[in-house]
Scaffold this active site. Structure first.
Site, PDB file in Angstrom:
ATOM      1  N   GLY A 112       0.825  -1.213   0.000  1.00 64.29           N
ATOM      2  CA  GLY A 112       0.000   0.000   0.000  1.00 64.29           C
ATOM      3  C   GLY A 112       0.854   1.256   0.000  1.00 64.29           C
ATOM      4  O   GLY A 112       2.000   1.245  -0.473  1.00 64.29           O
ATOM      5  N   GLY A 114       2.578   3.300   2.295  1.00 63.15           N
ATOM      6  CA  GLY A 114       3.911   3.388   2.899  1.00 63.15           C
ATOM      7  C   GLY A 114       4.898   2.530   2.124  1.00 63.15           C
ATOM      8  O   GLY A 114       6.023   2.959   1.812  1.00 63.15           O
ATOM      9  N   ASP A 137      -7.982  -0.727   2.121  1.00 60.57           N
ATOM     10  CA  ASP A 137      -8.435   0.654   2.332  1.00 60.57           C
ATOM     11  C   ASP A 137      -8.779   1.411   1.043  1.00 60.57           C
ATOM     12  O   ASP A 137      -9.419   2.461   1.104  1.00 60.57           O
ATOM     13  CB  ASP A 137      -7.348   1.451   3.073  1.00 60.57           C
ATOM     14  CG  ASP A 137      -7.154   0.960   4.488  1.00 60.57           C
ATOM     15  OD1 ASP A 137      -8.144   0.524   5.102  1.00 60.57           O
ATOM     16  OD2 ASP A 137      -6.015   1.001   4.983  1.00 60.57           O
ATOM     17  N   ARG A 172     -32.469  -1.318  19.276  1.00 61.49           N
ATOM     18  CA  ARG A 172     -31.264  -0.634  19.770  1.00 61.49           C
ATOM     19  C   ARG A 172     -30.580   0.201  18.685  1.00 61.49           C
ATOM     20  O   ARG A 172     -30.751  -0.051  17.499  1.00 61.49           O
ATOM     21  CB  ARG A 172     -30.241  -1.659  20.253  1.00 61.49           C
ATOM     22  CG  ARG A 172     -30.572  -2.278  21.561  1.00 61.49           C
ATOM     23  CD  ARG A 172     -29.641  -3.440  21.843  1.00 61.49           C
ATOM     24  NE  ARG A 172     -29.817  -3.920  23.211  1.00 61.49           N
ATOM     25  CZ  ARG A 172     -29.437  -5.113  23.632  1.00 61.49           C
ATOM     26  NH1 ARG A 172     -28.859  -5.954  22.786  1.00 61.49           N
ATOM     27  NH2 ARG A 172     -29.616  -5.474  24.885  1.00 61.49           N
ATOM     28  N   GLY A 180     -10.440   1.885   8.510  1.00 66.74           N
ATOM     29  CA  GLY A 180     -10.162   3.111   7.754  1.00 66.74           C
ATOM     30  C   GLY A 180      -9.763   4.206   8.717  1.00 66.74           C
ATOM     31  O   GLY A 180     -10.616   4.917   9.244  1.00 66.74           O
ATOM     32  N   HIS A 181      -8.435   4.295   8.990  1.00 68.63           N
ATOM     33  CA  HIS A 181      -7.943   5.336   9.898  1.00 68.63           C
ATOM     34  C   HIS A 181      -7.879   6.691   9.219  1.00 68.63           C
ATOM     35  O   HIS A 181      -8.264   7.706   9.788  1.00 68.63           O
ATOM     36  CB  HIS A 181      -6.549   4.970  10.412  1.00 68.63           C
ATOM     37  CG  HIS A 181      -6.588   4.227  11.703  1.00 68.63           C
ATOM     38  ND1 HIS A 181      -7.097   4.766  12.836  1.00 68.63           N
ATOM     39  CD2 HIS A 181      -6.201   2.966  12.025  1.00 68.63           C
ATOM     40  CE1 HIS A 181      -7.022   3.889  13.825  1.00 68.63           C
ATOM     41  NE2 HIS A 181      -6.477   2.777  13.349  1.00 68.63           N
ATOM     42  N   ARG A 278     -25.297  -0.171  21.521  1.00 69.87           N
ATOM     43  CA  ARG A 278     -24.300  -1.238  21.582  1.00 69.87           C
ATOM     44  C   ARG A 278     -23.242  -1.004  20.507  1.00 69.87           C
ATOM     45  O   ARG A 278     -23.502  -0.331  19.501  1.00 69.87           O
ATOM     46  CB  ARG A 278     -24.938  -2.608  21.325  1.00 69.87           C
ATOM     47  CG  ARG A 278     -25.870  -3.069  22.411  1.00 69.87           C
ATOM     48  CD  ARG A 278     -25.091  -3.481  23.676  1.00 69.87           C
ATOM     49  NE  ARG A 278     -25.965  -4.056  24.677  1.00 69.87           N
ATOM     50  CZ  ARG A 278     -26.604  -3.363  25.618  1.00 69.87           C
ATOM     51  NH1 ARG A 278     -26.495  -2.039  25.668  1.00 69.87           N
ATOM     52  NH2 ARG A 278     -27.366  -3.983  26.511  1.00 69.87           N
TER      53      ARG A 278
END
Ligand code: F6P
Length: 360
Positions: A112, A114, A137, A172, A180-181, A278
């Protein structure tokens, strides 16, 4: 004799083996000279420390539908690549030496963002490198799609689908954290695929009041439950205004209280709306299991394109797909860039038309 090195770098994904199989089959079926394939173990680490094995045709048989990587992988951060290891070893020099000792004609690097920066560095150092766009990603610049993305969306969408029934039974609100940062491709696509009510992604900072409004709106229109998809890197509008350093500090503080962003979002929704909330995390299952048919096909196309390039004696690029055509993008163009979700893109706008909230 043609000598080809291969390595898989960074977080794994589902179609790495399918890609390598594509390279090997293409080269073996078309080369007029004998070929040797060297597989480096655990990513760049194998190239640095000379850990490799000679691969044969048999290694690539039966792996088209097999997730993970037969070579193993690891993260070798680009920012540390110029730092000597604990024994003072110069990593870049070591990689160059392994390459030349084995008399490689080309190195295929499946990785990827980097990893592509390191590939570009090695290319600038004179090595023949071909990168292949791996990542769930889908954030690799220069290609419309990456292999792994389709499989990850399927896993994530299935996880969100499964939550629907239990969320409905109990009435709920569920906060589901999707990988996915830095980018929100998987949460966006999986969220749309599985009918999420709210999707929070890093590219579109959110306001919690808007998230609550979306939950209330859904309830008013008869919905007993709500599904909130949150990217690992979801960010509030206020936090998005902070200088990077300050935000990082805030994140570090937050991690002491919450294991990840979904828990914080869930607590805030519960406190502000009084509803029962939740959290669910499919986590690394998004990178696991067999690749989808789509990923197998795209991975094979990438492998074939890289194989063709090897036979032509060309290198110094990443194979990619643009407008459904395979292309070669120079590594120096790709390195260091990220492909973000465009908040104005068709899919985001279509999702909004459908009533999905992005909290913006
Ligand atoms: O880059 C792929 C990815 O799965 C991201 O979506 C996720 O944020 C990260 O890797 C997780 O990394 P690790 O496997 O090192 O925990």
């Amino acid at each position: 004799m043609l000598r080809i090195g291969m390595l898989t770098s960074g977080g794994d994904c589902q179609a790495l083996n399918a890609t390598m199989r594509g390279i090997v089959k293409t080269v073996l079926n078309n080369s007029e000279e004998p070929v040797e394939f060297y597989g480096f173990e655990d990513g760049y680490r194998g190239l640095i420390y000379g850990n490799f094995r000679l691969l044969s045709w048999a290694d690539f048989s039966g792996i088209l539908s097999q997730g993970g990587t037969i070579l193993g992988t690891s993260r070798t951060p680009f920012k540390l690549i110029h730092e000597p290891d604990e024994n003072g070893l110069d990593k870049v020099e070591a990689m160059k030496q392994t390459y030349s000792k084995l008399k490689l004609d080309c190195l295929c690097m499946l990785g990827g963002n980097g990893s592509t920066k390191t590939a570009n560095l090695l290319s600038e150092e004179g090595l023949n490198v071909i990168a292949l766009p791996k990542t769930i990603d889908n954030d690799t610049w220069g290609t419309d799609i990456t292999f792994g993305f389709s499989s990850a969306i399927d896993v994530a969408a299935k996880a969100i689908d499964d939550i629907h029934t239990t969320a409905s039974s109990h009435g709920r609100v569920f906060v589901i954290e999707i990988m996915g940062h830095k980018v929100g491709w998987i949460p966006l696509y999986a969220g749309v695929a599985s009918g999420a009510d709210v999707i929070l992604i890093p590219e579109i900072p959110y306001d919690m009041d808007n998230v609550i409004k979306a939950i209330e709106k859904r309830e008013k229109s008869g919905g007993r439950f709500a599904i909130i998809v949150v990217a690992e890197g979801a960010i509030t509008k206020d936090d998005a205004k902070l200088p990077k350093k300050e935000y990082k500090k805030k994140l570090a503080e937050r991690m002491k209280k919450y294991p990840s962003v979904a828990y914080e979002v869930a607590e805030e929704i519960a406190n502000k709306s009084g509803r029962e909330v939740r959290v669910a995390l499919p986590g690394h299952t998004q990178r696991g299991g067999a690749p989808t048919a789509f990923d197998r096909i795209f991975a094979t196309q990438c492998g074939v394109e890289a194989g063709k390039a090897i036979l032509e004696g060309k290198a110094g690029f990443m194979v990619a797909q643009r407008n459904w055509k395979m292309v070669r993008v120079p590594l120096k163009e790709v390195a260091g860039k990220l492909k973000l979700v465009d908040p104005e893109s068709d899919l985001v706008q279509e999702a909004k038309f459908m009533g999905i909230s992005f909290g913006d």
